[in-house]
Design an enzyme around this catalytic site. Structure first.
Site, mmCIF file in Angstrom:
data_model
loop_
_atom_site.group_PDB
_atom_site.id
_atom_site.type_symbol
_atom_site.label_atom_id
_atom_site.label_comp_id
_atom_site.label_asym_id
_atom_site.label_seq_id
_atom_site.Cartn_x
_atom_site.Cartn_y
_atom_site.Cartn_z
ATOM 1 N N GLY A 1 -3.557 -39.506 -18.609
ATOM 2 C CA GLY A 1 -3.195 -38.097 -18.458
ATOM 3 C C GLY A 1 -3.842 -37.186 -19.480
ATOM 4 O O GLY A 1 -3.223 -36.214 -19.925
ATOM 5 N N GLU B 1 -5.615 -25.102 -0.568
ATOM 6 C CA GLU B 1 -4.942 -25.838 -1.651
ATOM 7 C C GLU B 1 -5.592 -25.620 -3.007
ATOM 8 O O GLU B 1 -4.939 -25.795 -4.050
ATOM 9 C CB GLU B 1 -4.899 -27.341 -1.331
ATOM 10 C CG GLU B 1 -6.230 -28.069 -1.345
ATOM 11 C CD GLU B 1 -6.929 -28.108 0.009
ATOM 12 O OE1 GLU B 1 -7.733 -29.035 0.240
ATOM 13 O OE2 GLU B 1 -6.687 -27.191 0.825
ATOM 14 N N CYS C 1 -9.456 -27.764 7.207
ATOM 15 C CA CYS C 1 -10.840 -28.212 7.352
ATOM 16 C C CYS C 1 -10.961 -29.145 8.563
ATOM 17 O O CYS C 1 -10.869 -28.690 9.694
ATOM 18 C CB CYS C 1 -11.324 -28.875 6.060
ATOM 19 S SG CYS C 1 -13.126 -29.014 5.957
ATOM 20 N N MET C 2 -11.129 -30.457 8.353
ATOM 21 C CA MET C 2 -11.173 -31.355 9.500
ATOM 22 C C MET C 2 -9.872 -31.306 10.291
ATOM 23 O O MET C 2 -9.862 -31.544 11.504
ATOM 24 C CB MET C 2 -11.472 -32.789 9.075
ATOM 25 C CG MET C 2 -11.582 -33.738 10.259
ATOM 26 S SD MET C 2 -11.837 -35.454 9.815
ATOM 27 C CE MET C 2 -13.611 -35.470 9.564
ATOM 28 N N ILE D 1 -3.903 -33.721 -17.980
ATOM 29 C CA ILE D 1 -2.619 -33.024 -18.052
ATOM 30 C C ILE D 1 -2.348 -32.572 -19.481
ATOM 31 O O ILE D 1 -1.808 -31.479 -19.714
ATOM 32 C CB ILE D 1 -1.480 -33.932 -17.551
ATOM 33 C CG1 ILE D 1 -1.655 -34.231 -16.060
ATOM 34 C CG2 ILE D 1 -0.123 -33.285 -17.797
ATOM 35 C CD1 ILE D 1 -1.546 -33.020 -15.172
ATOM 36 N N HIS E 1 -10.192 -24.414 2.367
ATOM 37 C CA HIS E 1 -9.259 -25.265 1.618
ATOM 38 C C HIS E 1 -8.327 -24.397 0.767
ATOM 39 O O HIS E 1 -8.581 -24.167 -0.419
ATOM 40 C CB HIS E 1 -10.030 -26.237 0.722
ATOM 41 C CG HIS E 1 -10.700 -27.336 1.464
ATOM 42 N ND1 HIS E 1 -10.097 -28.554 1.698
ATOM 43 C CD2 HIS E 1 -11.927 -27.405 2.044
ATOM 44 C CE1 HIS E 1 -10.918 -29.327 2.386
ATOM 45 N NE2 HIS E 1 -12.040 -28.655 2.609
ATOM 46 N N LYS F 1 5.122 -51.180 -28.535
ATOM 47 C CA LYS F 1 4.103 -51.707 -29.433
ATOM 48 C C LYS F 1 3.101 -50.618 -29.831
ATOM 49 O O LYS F 1 2.570 -49.903 -28.978
ATOM 50 C CB LYS F 1 3.358 -52.872 -28.771
ATOM 51 C CG LYS F 1 4.215 -54.125 -28.582
ATOM 52 C CD LYS F 1 4.618 -54.716 -29.935
ATOM 53 C CE LYS F 1 5.367 -56.026 -29.767
ATOM 54 N NZ LYS F 1 5.740 -56.597 -31.092
ATOM 55 N N MET G 1 -8.219 -28.643 11.020
ATOM 56 C CA MET G 1 -8.400 -27.563 11.992
ATOM 57 C C MET G 1 -9.353 -27.991 13.099
ATOM 58 O O MET G 1 -9.103 -27.750 14.295
ATOM 59 C CB MET G 1 -8.949 -26.306 11.312
ATOM 60 C CG MET G 1 -9.065 -25.120 12.273
ATOM 61 S SD MET G 1 -10.232 -23.830 11.785
ATOM 62 C CE MET G 1 -11.770 -24.502 12.405
ATOM 63 N N GLN G 2 -10.447 -28.645 12.731
ATOM 64 C CA GLN G 2 -11.413 -29.101 13.730
ATOM 65 C C GLN G 2 -10.768 -30.086 14.700
ATOM 66 O O GLN G 2 -11.032 -30.056 15.905
ATOM 67 C CB GLN G 2 -12.619 -29.728 13.029
ATOM 68 C CG GLN G 2 -13.405 -28.742 12.181
ATOM 69 C CD GLN G 2 -14.512 -29.400 11.379
ATOM 70 O OE1 GLN G 2 -14.770 -30.596 11.531
ATOM 71 N NE2 GLN G 2 -15.169 -28.630 10.519
#
Length: 541
Positions: A16, A514, A386-387, A19, A512, A189, A389-390
């Site tokens: 991470g 997102e 993307c795909m 992050i 996209h 540890k 929608m296609q």
């Protein structure tokens, strides 16, 4: 003069670091400083654009069309700052630049070596990002683990970098390491951390702060032990235990005093952080009022990181709608091969919404089409990206228009009804890497559409990553059976958004969305998709 924070990792990968960098960036920004971040990836690929999502996770696309490591997505979401192509650099990109300079004769006949030429190129890129961003603080994450052969030039470069800045207070090193729990002995540890820091010090880098990842609380005496053996102050050993949500990490690090230590060490004025909005966000995420289940139908579900930004966007939308989003991962291949209606119902029947994300290649495509038909016929909220929608266009062509051979030329080059076809400007392209339609492009939305209602504006700019588009030769017939083109690229009449007429919420987008969602500012389409899914769930009761 900008300040530089270098973040390295030890013991194992996947701890991470991204992050950690993103969270620290948020904390520094909350104090009123301008921040940016840079990720160095030690692999030889020029960028991750042609890498398998199952191996590498998603490819994050920036506004300027950069195909980047998924950590760049963390930077954008946490810091709320747009990154660019220059914010992710690989060994392949560094070597390509050096070799190009050698071919031009820039080195005047000198012998080109890792030191100084490769390390100089790395340092030059760090300085370029600092200049271009005009940031007060630049966080630089070194991918991989200390000790990896591939990462050695980057570690050597940042060691040199510290000696070249005007003041030693301009650079700080953070080492992220693992403190594992051994169940057999019931102990945490510290030895792996000690060895990792020793490895780092052997190449001339002394960490100023050690962030210790663990699945449980690290006692004070162990933190003091790490401080003693690793030559850092006890308060600079920062525990980072597993939490319920990624968005809790900045608050946990603030509580441990990480940002204060960093600011003090870099000579930055101590300022009171403004984290009220972030704290409210985390509280809403921890205490949702309801739940909703989304079936995510994809071909890369074996690795959830392949859809990381989609998952985070769903979570952002859930937080906004005071709902916990539960994702039902569906392998699209399992919906193929003549799946029965009963089996399809068993797999998708519990879903309150169905999302089909992007992807490439024919594998699993028929399963996606079956899932889309199920969503359309059952009136379940559907979101295709993307795909996705296609695939919705292919489904409508086959099952509403009666074009049984409808397909994409990506899958069947000589198909009878190519309702999805390669973009004209892509047909002469031979190389795969970095040649798609990439980055932000405008889209004009039709008033009265669900997309227009979500955005509240007519023209939007969204990020793209594709070679294929809706074949406009079939558009009039598709619209006649209810699949409406409600968003287009103004410059080329390229279909960007489709909606199914008469359906509660059926939206497909070529872009996209997102990649532009933020925890405190969910993407409008994800927000409304989750809202529609909640309404559908309420209607089932």
């Amino acid at each position: 003069m900008a300040k530089f924070i270098f973040i390295t990792g030890g013991v194992v990968s996947g701890l991470g670091k991204g992050i950690t960098a993103a969270s620290l960036g948020r904390l520094i920004k909350s104090r009123g400083y301008r921040v940016t971040a840079l990720k160095f990836d030690p692999y030889l690929n020029v960028d991750p654009g042609t890498m398998s999502p199952i191996q590498h996770g998603e490819v994050f696309v920036t506004e300027d069309g950069g195909e980047c490591d998924l950590d760049v997505g963390h930077y954008e979401r946490f810091m709320d700052v747009n990154m660019g192509k220059g914010n992710n650099v690989t060994t392949g990109k560094i070597y390509s630049s050096v070799i190009a300079k050698e071919r031009r004769g820039d080195y005047l006949g000198g012998t080109v070596q890792v030191i100084p030429h490769i390390t100089n190129e790395i340092k030059s890129h760090i300085r370029r990002v600092a200049e271009d961003s005009d940031a007060d603080v630049i966080l630089v994450e070194i991918g991989g683990t200390v000790g990896d052969i591939e990462g050695q030039p980057f570690l050597e470069a940042i060691r040199q970098f510290k000696n070249e800045v005007p003041s030693k207070d301009d650079v700080l090193f953070i080492h992220v390491t693992l403190v594992p729990y051994i169940a057999a002995s019931g102990e945490l540890k510290t030895k792996p951390t000690q060895h990792s820091v020793r490895e780092l010090r052997s190449i001339g880098i002394q960490p100023d702060v050690i962030v210790c990842r663990s699945d449980r609380e690290i006692p004070k005496d162990l933190r003091e032990k790490i401080a003693l053996f690793c030559d850092v102050p006890p308060e600079a050993v920062i525990p980072n235990e597993d939490l319920g949500s990624l968005y809790e990490v900045p608050l946990a690090m603030e509580k441990e005093g990480l940002a204060e230590i960093v600011c003090r060490r870099l000579g930055l004025d101590s300022r009171t952080p403004d984290l009220a909005e972030w704290e409210a966000l985390v509280q809403r995420a921890k205490h949702p009022e309801r739940e909703v289940e989304i079936a995510l139908v994809g071909k890369y579900v074996a690795l959830e990181d392949a859809y990381l930004s989609v998952v985070e966007s769903l979570n952002h939308a859930g937080i906004h709608n005071n709902a916990r989003v539960r994702i039902h991962w569906v392998d699209s291949e399992k919906l193929e091969n003549g799946i029965t209606p009963e089996a399809l119902e068993a797999c998708l029947g519990r879903a309150d919404g169905i999302l089909v994300p992007g992807g490439f290649g024919y594998r699993g495509i028929e399963g996606k089409i079956n899932a889309i038909r199920y969503a359309r016929e059952k009136g379940i909220p559907f979101f295709g990206i993307c795909m996705g929608m296609q695939s919705a266009v292919i489904e409508a062509a086959r099952n509403l228009l009666g074009l049984s051979k409808a397909n994409s030329t990506e899958f069947v080059t000589d198909c009878k009804d190519p309702v999805i076809d390669m973009m004209a400007q892509q047909k002469q392209v031979t190389d795969l890497g970095g040649t798609m339609r990439l980055g932000a492009f405008p889209c004009r939305l039709k008033p009265g559409s669900k997309a227009h209602a979500a955005y509240g504006t007519e023209v939007v700019h969204e990020r793209h990553r594709h070679r294929f588009e809706v074949n406009n030769a079939y558009l009039e017939r598709l619209e006649a059976v209810g699949l409406k083109a409600v968003g287009v690229w103004p410059e080329g009449n390229l279909v960007e958004v489709v909606e199914m007429e008469g359906h509660p919420w059926f939206v497909g987008v070529q872009f996209h969305p997102e990649f532009k969602s933020r925890p405190n500012r969910p993407h409008p389409l994800f927000r409304d998709f989750i809202k529609a899914a909640l309404e559908y769930r309420a209607g089932k009761k």
